[in-house]
Write a protein that holds these residues in place. Sequence first.
Motif, PDB file in Angstrom:
ATOM      1  N   GLY A  16      14.472  71.490 -41.414  1.00 61.36           N
ATOM      2  CA  GLY A  16      13.893  71.130 -40.120  1.00 61.36           C
ATOM      3  C   GLY A  16      14.336  69.741 -39.690  1.00 61.36           C
ATOM      4  O   GLY A  16      14.754  69.524 -38.545  1.00 61.36           O
ATOM      5  N   GLN A  17      14.275  68.791 -40.616  1.00 65.33           N
ATOM      6  CA  GLN A  17      14.699  67.419 -40.299  1.00 65.33           C
ATOM      7  C   GLN A  17      16.177  67.403 -39.910  1.00 65.33           C
ATOM      8  O   GLN A  17      16.582  66.730 -38.972  1.00 65.33           O
ATOM      9  N   ALA A  18      16.988  68.161 -40.673  1.00 61.96           N
ATOM     10  CA  ALA A  18      18.429  68.178 -40.410  1.00 61.96           C
ATOM     11  C   ALA A  18      18.699  68.734 -39.009  1.00 61.96           C
ATOM     12  O   ALA A  18      19.495  68.169 -38.247  1.00 61.96           O
ATOM     13  N   ALA A  19      18.022  69.837 -38.660  1.00 59.72           N
ATOM     14  CA  ALA A  19      18.250  70.460 -37.346  1.00 59.72           C
ATOM     15  C   ALA A  19      17.910  69.472 -36.229  1.00 59.72           C
ATOM     16  O   ALA A  19      18.683  69.297 -35.280  1.00 59.72           O
ATOM     17  N   LEU A  20      16.787  68.804 -36.353  1.00 62.03           N
ATOM     18  CA  LEU A  20      16.362  67.861 -35.305  1.00 62.03           C
ATOM     19  C   LEU A  20      17.300  66.661 -35.237  1.00 62.03           C
ATOM     20  O   LEU A  20      17.648  66.179 -34.164  1.00 62.03           O
ATOM     21  N   PHE A  21      17.723  66.191 -36.415  1.00 59.26           N
ATOM     22  CA  PHE A  21      18.631  65.044 -36.464  1.00 59.26           C
ATOM     23  C   PHE A  21      19.955  65.391 -35.774  1.00 59.26           C
ATOM     24  O   PHE A  21      20.457  64.639 -34.939  1.00 59.26           O
ATOM     25  N   LEU A  22      20.494  66.569 -36.095  1.00 58.84           N
ATOM     26  CA  LEU A  22      21.803  66.945 -35.553  1.00 58.84           C
ATOM     27  C   LEU A  22      21.713  67.320 -34.076  1.00 58.84           C
ATOM     28  O   LEU A  22      22.707  67.261 -33.348  1.00 58.84           O
ATOM     29  N   ALA A  23      20.518  67.706 -33.624  1.00 61.54           N
ATOM     30  CA  ALA A  23      20.348  68.123 -32.220  1.00 61.54           C
ATOM     31  C   ALA A  23      20.237  66.923 -31.271  1.00 61.54           C
ATOM     32  O   ALA A  23      20.310  67.094 -30.052  1.00 61.54           O
ATOM     33  N   ARG A  24      20.076  65.711 -31.839  1.00 57.75           N
ATOM     34  CA  ARG A  24      19.872  64.529 -30.988  1.00 57.75           C
ATOM     35  C   ARG A  24      20.975  64.350 -29.959  1.00 57.75           C
ATOM     36  O   ARG A  24      20.746  63.906 -28.856  1.00 57.75           O
ATOM     37  N   THR A  25      22.194  64.724 -30.340  1.00 54.38           N
ATOM     38  CA  THR A  25      23.321  64.452 -29.451  1.00 54.38           C
ATOM     39  C   THR A  25      23.665  65.655 -28.566  1.00 54.38           C
ATOM     40  O   THR A  25      24.744  65.714 -27.985  1.00 54.38           O
ATOM     41  N   GLY A  26      22.750  66.618 -28.507  1.00 55.65           N
ATOM     42  CA  GLY A  26      22.921  67.736 -27.577  1.00 55.65           C
ATOM     43  C   GLY A  26      23.681  68.936 -28.137  1.00 55.65           C
ATOM     44  O   GLY A  26      23.963  69.893 -27.414  1.00 55.65           O
ATOM     45  N   ARG A  27      24.030  68.897 -29.421  1.00 54.61           N
ATOM     46  CA  ARG A  27      24.716  70.058 -30.015  1.00 54.61           C
ATOM     47  C   ARG A  27      23.800  71.271 -30.065  1.00 54.61           C
ATOM     48  O   ARG A  27      22.591  71.124 -30.170  1.00 54.61           O
ATOM     49  N   ARG A  28      24.398  72.455 -30.101  1.00 55.81           N
ATOM     50  CA  ARG A  28      23.605  73.676 -30.313  1.00 55.81           C
ATOM     51  C   ARG A  28      23.444  73.876 -31.811  1.00 55.81           C
ATOM     52  O   ARG A  28      24.418  73.866 -32.560  1.00 55.81           O
ATOM     53  N   ILE A  29      22.204  74.026 -32.234  1.00 55.69           N
ATOM     54  CA  ILE A  29      21.948  74.173 -33.666  1.00 55.69           C
ATOM     55  C   ILE A  29      21.348  75.553 -33.917  1.00 55.69           C
ATOM     56  O   ILE A  29      20.363  75.938 -33.277  1.00 55.69           O
ATOM     57  N   HIS A  30      21.939  76.286 -34.841  1.00 57.49           N
ATOM     58  CA  HIS A  30      21.389  77.586 -35.244  1.00 57.49           C
ATOM     59  C   HIS A  30      20.740  77.399 -36.604  1.00 57.49           C
ATOM     60  O   HIS A  30      21.423  77.038 -37.569  1.00 57.49           O
ATOM     61  N   VAL A  31      19.428  77.636 -36.675  1.00 61.81           N
ATOM     62  CA  VAL A  31      18.741  77.532 -37.966  1.00 61.81           C
ATOM     63  C   VAL A  31      18.593  78.953 -38.521  1.00 61.81           C
ATOM     64  O   VAL A  31      17.965  79.810 -37.892  1.00 61.81           O
ATOM     65  N   LEU A  32      19.205  79.214 -39.670  1.00 61.19           N
ATOM     66  CA  LEU A  32      19.130  80.548 -40.267  1.00 61.19           C
ATOM     67  C   LEU A  32      18.094  80.565 -41.378  1.00 61.19           C
ATOM     68  O   LEU A  32      18.150  79.743 -42.297  1.00 61.19           O
TER      69      LEU A  32
ATOM     70  N   TYR B 144       4.423  69.771 -37.816  1.00 58.07           N
ATOM     71  CA  TYR B 144       4.978  68.847 -36.813  1.00 58.07           C
ATOM     72  C   TYR B 144       6.465  69.113 -36.585  1.00 58.07           C
ATOM     73  O   TYR B 144       6.971  68.978 -35.468  1.00 58.07           O
ATOM     74  N   LEU B 145       7.159  69.561 -37.637  1.00 62.56           N
ATOM     75  CA  LEU B 145       8.590  69.855 -37.486  1.00 62.56           C
ATOM     76  C   LEU B 145       8.793  71.171 -36.728  1.00 62.56           C
ATOM     77  O   LEU B 145       9.656  71.282 -35.860  1.00 62.56           O
ATOM     78  N   VAL B 146       7.949  72.173 -37.056  1.00 62.00           N
ATOM     79  CA  VAL B 146       8.066  73.478 -36.380  1.00 62.00           C
ATOM     80  C   VAL B 146       7.875  73.272 -34.878  1.00 62.00           C
ATOM     81  O   VAL B 146       8.644  73.795 -34.055  1.00 62.00           O
ATOM     82  N   ARG B 147       6.876  72.470 -34.528  1.00 64.57           N
ATOM     83  CA  ARG B 147       6.599  72.255 -33.091  1.00 64.57           C
ATOM     84  C   ARG B 147       7.755  71.562 -32.402  1.00 64.57           C
ATOM     85  O   ARG B 147       8.153  71.927 -31.296  1.00 64.57           O
ATOM     86  N   ARG B 148       8.330  70.572 -33.081  1.00 58.98           N
ATOM     87  CA  ARG B 148       9.455  69.862 -32.445  1.00 58.98           C
ATOM     88  C   ARG B 148      10.655  70.791 -32.275  1.00 58.98           C
ATOM     89  O   ARG B 148      11.355  70.718 -31.276  1.00 58.98           O
TER      90      ARG B 148
ATOM     91  N   ILE C 238      17.940  74.092 -30.115  1.00 58.39           N
ATOM     92  CA  ILE C 238      17.826  74.654 -31.477  1.00 58.39           C
ATOM     93  C   ILE C 238      17.341  76.100 -31.384  1.00 58.39           C
ATOM     94  O   ILE C 238      16.321  76.397 -30.763  1.00 58.39           O
ATOM     95  N   GLN C 239      18.109  76.971 -31.993  1.00 57.44           N
ATOM     96  CA  GLN C 239      17.726  78.380 -31.995  1.00 57.44           C
ATOM     97  C   GLN C 239      17.461  78.816 -33.434  1.00 57.44           C
ATOM     98  O   GLN C 239      18.308  78.613 -34.308  1.00 57.44           O
ATOM     99  N   VAL C 240      16.275  79.387 -33.673  1.00 55.39           N
ATOM    100  CA  VAL C 240      15.945  79.839 -35.034  1.00 55.39           C
ATOM    101  C   VAL C 240      16.299  81.320 -35.144  1.00 55.39           C
ATOM    102  O   VAL C 240      15.849  82.142 -34.337  1.00 55.39           O
ATOM    103  N   ARG C 241      17.119  81.666 -36.108  1.00 54.69           N
ATOM    104  CA  ARG C 241      17.502  83.069 -36.324  1.00 54.69           C
ATOM    105  C   ARG C 241      16.843  83.539 -37.612  1.00 54.69           C
ATOM    106  O   ARG C 241      17.262  83.133 -38.696  1.00 54.69           O
ATOM    107  N   THR C 242      15.803  84.322 -37.467  1.00 53.60           N
ATOM    108  CA  THR C 242      15.051  84.774 -38.640  1.00 53.60           C
ATOM    109  C   THR C 242      15.751  85.973 -39.296  1.00 53.60           C
ATOM    110  O   THR C 242      16.613  86.601 -38.694  1.00 53.60           O
ATOM    111  N   ARG C 243      15.373  86.260 -40.519  1.00 56.26           N
ATOM    112  CA  ARG C 243      15.901  87.385 -41.309  1.00 56.26           C
ATOM    113  C   ARG C 243      17.433  87.451 -41.226  1.00 56.26           C
ATOM    114  O   ARG C 243      18.033  88.512 -41.096  1.00 56.26           O
TER     115      ARG C 243
END
Length: 557
Positions: free
Chosen positions: A364-380, A393-397, A404-409
């Motif tokens: 979660g921290q990594a996704a938010l950190f990398l998203a700061r500069t506007g990149r598209r982040i896929h969290v698998l 607090y991380l889930v909400r952010r 940031i797009q979360v891809r479950t399963r």
Amino acid sequence: MPYEELVKVMRVMSAIRLLIESGQRNVPFFVVKAGEIEVIHPSDVGDTLLATVHAHRFTGDISMILGRPALMRLRVSEPGEVVQLTRDEMHALIQTDAELSDVLMTALIYRRIELIAQGIGDALLIGSAHSAATLRIRTFLTRNGHPFKYVDLDRDPDVRNLLDRFGVDPSDIPVLICRGEALLKNPSNQTIADRLGFNERIDDVHLRDVVIVGAGPAGLAAAVYAASEGLDALVIEASSPGGQAGSSSRIENYLGFPTGISGQELTERAYAQAQKFGAAVMIAKGASELSCQQKQHSVRLEDGARVPARTVIIATGARYRKPALANLAQFDCAGVYYSATFMEEAQLGDADEVIVVGGGNSAGQAALFLARTGRRIHVLVRSNGLSASMSRYLVRRIEETPTIQVRTRTEIVKLEGDGHLERVLCRDGTGAVTSHDVRHVFLMTGAEACTGWLTGRLALDTNGFIKTGPDLTAEDLAEAQWPLARSPYLLETSRPGVFAVGDVRCGNIKRVASAVGEGSIAISFVHRALAESLEPPCGNGSSYASRRQRSNHQTGD
Ligand SMILES: Cc1cc2nc3c(=O)[nH]c(=O)nc-3n(C[C@H](O)[C@H](O)[C@H](O)COP(=O)(O)OP(=O)(O)OC[C@H]3O[C@@H](n4cnc5c(N)ncnc54)[C@H](O)[C@@H]3O)c2cc1C
């Protein structure tokens, strides 16, 4: 040290122009009473005047506390008078005088931060953003708080001049040039530590009260409490101080830091704190074996040396489990990373899409950190969502960050590329496999205990974490031939006098706070174990009991 004694060490600085040379060992500390001292950064392109130390000011940076060689040259520019203290006298001063300790430690730490920010030090690294070894060396120097200048083969215009000057072929990079003379081609972390004097003055042969293996939050906390309570403590760290926490971009749930603190900053402070109290910390030395006898243990290092110890604290933590992908190693730092800090981010160039794998706080921290500069982040994540494994607090952010797009399963099944990652194949919950042109993947999946070196020595659980205290069964103790009438203490392993703390311990809650808490609690059990044992003399000639008495006297405990 009382003022009268300080006055005795006053020295006239008239005739001698050079006080300290860069690279000098045993650096003294100077308070200028009258006159002036220049602080000079010598380099192959000439000397740079960094500062002038006037009357009533003092010299030095944190190297002095860490016992490392001087980074700068000190020269008398106006004759006068100084108070001169050796490193040991300076150490004694900051340990006994809280007010002076506050002033000195703050100044020494901030001076170092400034040098790091400006890349002013005694090392020059010539490397490339495309080289995994370059990233390793940059990470090692940065995590050890060592200032260095970095020149990138592909990005810096004057790199050609540097290569010519030092006779370096581009195929040799990364190259580390230490103090303008030693040229190290793709050096190991241990070679760098030795060359830059990270382990100077550390005696690894005398019998210590406690040897702590691992300098993450748990090991550093144990070191701070051990040393501040008068124990003779040595920490052995395979890589750099800070452990997993040191790779966190921002820790926001550690008590006392309402606006968060980077893991690097938190653990750097702990490292300096441990050394301030007198703990020795060996860098880039991995423990490879533990031997236990009734009254004395020893930890063997990867280089073959044996470090004797009356008690041992194991704080080797955990590391990310690597997924079973056939060619994973081929993309190490060439598209696949295991932490997300400014250094890994610098590797991304203009990539606008990144994959983060994992559902824990670190992902979660990594996704938010990398998203700061506007990149598209896929969290698998393999599970159905983040809520079970990540702090709210991380889930909400993440939910509130549109990029940031979360891809479950979903999981990665294949990595493809030639020299660098070019494509990732993913399987989703329906079983369908799709290909994505993503060149950077951050893997932050479940942790495995760093206990490979302890197999057969201590009782471990089925996942390899160390069992302690009430988790040890009668069978575990029988198998280990537990020799004492009492049961193991709360954090004690199946061997008396050997303790385990932090992430490496079975049942530990994987948090900085619990690691720090366990590291500090373990010291109270170390005292009990030491008191139980007989009192063989210590290397420094003073017994545990006498040093304990002195420490109690000093702290008023
Ligand atoms: C990216 C990231 C973000 C995180 N964010 C948070 C957060 O926000 N809040 C929170 O509470 N927790 C967070 N955590 C978890 C937290 O960092 C860990 O729980 C904590 O670092 C555990 O501390 P430790 O000292 O037990 O182990 P570690 O931090 O794993 O340190 C172990 C140390 O031992 C060394 N070592 C290993 N084997 C050997 C050996 N054989 N010889 C010598 N040394 C050895 C390692 O190099 C390492 O330095 C995060 C973790 C990660 C990875």
